[in-house]
Design an enzyme around this catalytic site. Structure first.
Site, short mmCIF file in Angstrom:
data_model
loop_
_atom_site.label_atom_id
_atom_site.label_comp_id
_atom_site.label_asym_id
_atom_site.label_seq_id
_atom_site.Cartn_x
_atom_site.Cartn_y
_atom_site.Cartn_z
N PHE A 11 0.06 -8.14 -9.02
CA PHE A 11 0.27 -6.79 -8.46
C PHE A 11 -0.91 -6.45 -7.54
O PHE A 11 -1.93 -5.94 -7.98
CB PHE A 11 0.36 -5.80 -9.62
CG PHE A 11 0.69 -4.38 -9.23
CD1 PHE A 11 2.00 -4.03 -8.93
CD2 PHE A 11 -0.29 -3.41 -9.20
CE1 PHE A 11 2.31 -2.70 -8.60
CE2 PHE A 11 0.02 -2.09 -8.87
CZ PHE A 11 1.32 -1.74 -8.58
N HIS A 18 8.20 9.96 -2.77
CA HIS A 18 8.69 9.27 -3.97
C HIS A 18 7.69 8.19 -4.43
O HIS A 18 8.07 7.12 -4.92
CB HIS A 18 10.08 8.69 -3.74
CG HIS A 18 10.24 7.91 -2.47
ND1 HIS A 18 9.52 8.14 -1.34
CD2 HIS A 18 11.08 6.90 -2.16
CE1 HIS A 18 9.89 7.30 -0.39
NE2 HIS A 18 10.82 6.53 -0.87
N ILE A 30 0.74 5.36 -0.33
CA ILE A 30 -0.22 6.47 -0.24
C ILE A 30 0.47 7.75 -0.72
O ILE A 30 1.46 8.19 -0.13
CB ILE A 30 -0.76 6.61 1.19
CG1 ILE A 30 -1.46 5.31 1.57
CG2 ILE A 30 -1.71 7.81 1.29
CD1 ILE A 30 -1.97 5.26 2.99
N CYS A 61 0.86 -1.19 0.00
CA CYS A 61 0.00 0.00 0.00
C CYS A 61 0.89 1.23 0.00
O CYS A 61 1.66 1.45 0.94
CB CYS A 61 -0.89 -0.02 1.24
SG CYS A 61 -1.79 1.52 1.48
N THR A 74 3.80 9.94 0.69
CA THR A 74 4.99 9.29 0.11
C THR A 74 5.59 10.16 -0.97
O THR A 74 5.13 10.16 -2.12
CB THR A 74 4.60 7.91 -0.47
OG1 THR A 74 3.84 7.19 0.50
CG2 THR A 74 5.82 7.10 -0.84
C1 DLZ Z 1 9.74 5.26 2.62
C2 DLZ Z 1 8.33 4.87 2.30
C3 DLZ Z 1 7.31 5.84 2.28
C4 DLZ Z 1 7.56 7.29 2.57
N1 DLZ Z 1 6.04 5.50 2.04
C5 DLZ Z 1 5.73 4.20 1.78
C6 DLZ Z 1 4.40 3.81 1.51
O1 DLZ Z 1 3.44 4.60 1.52
N2 DLZ Z 1 4.18 2.50 1.25
C7 DLZ Z 1 5.18 1.55 1.24
O2 DLZ Z 1 4.89 0.37 0.99
N3 DLZ Z 1 6.44 1.90 1.50
C8 DLZ Z 1 6.74 3.18 1.77
N4 DLZ Z 1 8.02 3.55 2.04
C9 DLZ Z 1 9.07 2.47 2.13
C10 DLZ Z 1 9.65 2.04 0.78
O3 DLZ Z 1 8.76 1.14 0.11
C11 DLZ Z 1 10.98 1.28 1.00
O4 DLZ Z 1 10.80 0.29 2.00
C12 DLZ Z 1 12.10 2.21 1.43
O5 DLZ Z 1 12.24 3.27 0.52
C13 DLZ Z 1 13.44 1.45 1.56
O6 DLZ Z 1 13.81 0.90 0.29
#
Ligand code: DLZ
Length: 158
Positions: A120, A95, A89, A87, A93
């Site tokens: 997916f 990036h 959001i 998930c 997030t």
């Molecule tokens: C860092 C991050 C952020 C800000 N938001 C999410 C998110 O909404 N959903 C998710 O599954 N993972 C998020 N992550 C973590 C990244 O997927 C990843 O684990 C980190 O960038 C380390 O590679």
């Protein structure tokens, strides 16, 4: 919810499915959502006749790591296919686009490399509420849809 009842995929017990083995890789980020997606996927697989002992669950820290998790499961010869559940959001997030695009491309590559379906099951929403709506809320549970899709793909291949 319009369309949800009409989603493609098998309904009820599927003949010849009892020996099918499935991997599910779950992201721990937004675990309230991904736990609900897992529960929907798992219950759907059981309803279709897949045995508990033929479902392997593996956790990864975030959605970005789903590709690696899917690869580790796909390389197990005994597994017929893999579901990825995550998930992301957008509002929370920075990036978002990089993560979503990396996972979509990553699991496509894994699927083609191992010639196995890799589904997916990643929610990519603007808000937490939209994610809740799709993880057992008013728009159903996308984990169930992911499970239906995987079973359908495994049967197509057979
Ligand atoms: C860092 C991050 C952020 C800000 N938001 C999410 C998110 O909404 N959903 C998710 O599954 N993972 C998020 N992550 C973590 C990244 O997927 C990843 O684990 C980190 O960038 C380390 O590679």
């Amino acid at each position: 919810m319009a369309g949800y009842e009409n989603r493609p995929g098998p309904r009820g017990m599927v003949e010849g499915i009892s020996e099918v083995k499935i991997g599910i890789v779950v992201s721990e980020w937004n675990s309230q959502i991904t736990d609900a997606l897992f529960s929907g996927a798992y219950q759907t697989l059981l309803k279709q006749g897949i045995k508990k002992e033929n479902i392997i669950k593996s956790k990864v820290p975030g959605s970005f790591e789903l590709t690696m998790g899917a690869q580790w499961l796909s390389e197990k010869e005994e597994l017929d296919g893999v579901i990825t559940l995550g998930c992301v959001i957008q509002g929370e997030t920075p990036h978002f686009d990089f993560i979503c695009s990396a996972v979509a491309h990553g699991i496509t590559n894994v699927s083609l490399k191992y010639n196995k379906p890799v589904i997916f099951g990643v929610l990519t929403t603007n808000t937490m509420q939209q994610a809740l709506d799709r993880a057992g809320g008013k728009y159903g549970n996308k984990g169930e849809e992911a499970a239906d899709t995987l079973v359908k793909m495994i049967l197509l291949k057979k």
